[in-house]
Enzyme design. Structure first.
Site, PDB file in Angstrom:
ATOM      1  N   CYS A  85       0.846  -1.199   0.000  1.00  6.39           N
ATOM      2  CA  CYS A  85       0.000   0.000   0.000  1.00  6.39           C
ATOM      3  C   CYS A  85       0.881   1.248   0.000  1.00  6.39           C
ATOM      4  O   CYS A  85       1.605   1.490  -0.958  1.00  6.39           O
ATOM      5  CB  CYS A  85      -0.990  -0.033   1.160  1.00  6.39           C
ATOM      6  N   HIS A 191      -3.779  -4.788  -0.199  1.00  5.41           N
ATOM      7  CA  HIS A 191      -3.344  -5.345   1.079  1.00  5.41           C
ATOM      8  C   HIS A 191      -3.381  -6.868   0.995  1.00  5.41           C
ATOM      9  O   HIS A 191      -4.429  -7.473   1.193  1.00  5.41           O
ATOM     10  CB  HIS A 191      -4.259  -4.871   2.208  1.00  5.41           C
ATOM     11  N   GLU A 193      -2.381  -8.983   3.081  1.00  7.59           N
ATOM     12  CA  GLU A 193      -2.726  -9.549   4.384  1.00  7.59           C
ATOM     13  C   GLU A 193      -4.232  -9.526   4.649  1.00  7.59           C
ATOM     14  O   GLU A 193      -4.711 -10.165   5.589  1.00  7.59           O
ATOM     15  CB  GLU A 193      -1.967  -8.812   5.499  1.00  7.59           C
TER      16      GLU A 193
END
Length: 212
Positions: A85, A191, A193
């Site tokens: 990001c 993202h 994750e």
């Protein structure tokens, strides 16, 4: 760091979703260390540079801690790094967020606002968008065009096509996954994750992959 596992350092400069990334790595069975210590960056096999917030603040934080120079040293020594990001945006030459601010210049190009007004779209761009693969890379093993990942951003990279491994479409084409042409330096605008199976696969490929 645990012996026998890839040594992953999540770089802490005060502006990242550090524990979300660490939790994702733990889910993959990977150990990591959140650190701002140059010694930990030097000891690691892989570096992850997260980021949430504004580009000028992030570069100022990296400069205050000296982490900007240590990151450059490690990347020039061919240590793999993944920016996430804002962390991805910091890899470019400069950003136009608030004012022109120089970045780490590990990937050529700049960071510019998403221009979505003409199409009646909202900024920031928040939500799930599909990837369109543009190149081949060990980081993309098991990832396909059409797979969805999660974005939260108001700015986008402007970089030559040869640096783009995958793009997405929101008010035009937006680089989603990028790579330096001569260093093992990668950036994900999304993202990983928070991107379920596809994001975890990309993280696993980066942390365990050969030939990066």
């Amino acid at each position: 760091f645990h012996k026998g596992c890839p040594m992953i350092c999540i770089i802490d400069y005060g502006m990242g979703n550090l524990h979300s990334v660490q939790n994702a790595l733990e889910h993959l069975g990977l150990s990591s260390k959140i650190s701002s210590s140059p010694e930990d960056l030097q000891a690691a096999d892989r570096l992850i540079l997260p980021g949430v917030g504004a580009f000028p603040d992030a570069m100022a934080a990296l400069g205050r801690t000296g982490l900007d120079e240590e990151i450059l040293r490690q990347c020039r020594a061919k240590k793999p790094l993944l920016g996430i990001c804002l962390g991805m945006q910091l890899l470019f030459e400069y950003s136009m967020e608030f004012t022109r601010t120089n970045g780490l210049s590990l990937i050529c190009g700049s960071v510019i606002p998403i221009d979505a007004k003409a199409q009646g779209l909202k900024v920031p761009h928040i939500g799930w968008n599909s990837l369109c693969l543009k190149g081949e890379s060990p980081v993309l093993e098991g990832v396909h065009t059409g797979d969805f990942v999660y974005f939260v951003h108001s700015f986008r990279a402007d970089t030559p096509a040869e640096n783009i491994l995958a793009s997405t479409h929101y008010a035009g084409e937006i680089p989603a996954l990028v790579k330096s042409p001569n260093l093992p330096v990668y950036g994900a605008q999304f993202h990983p994750e928070k991107s379920h199976k596809t994001g975890l696969k990309i993280l696993e490929n980066f942390c365990k992959g050969e030939g990066l």
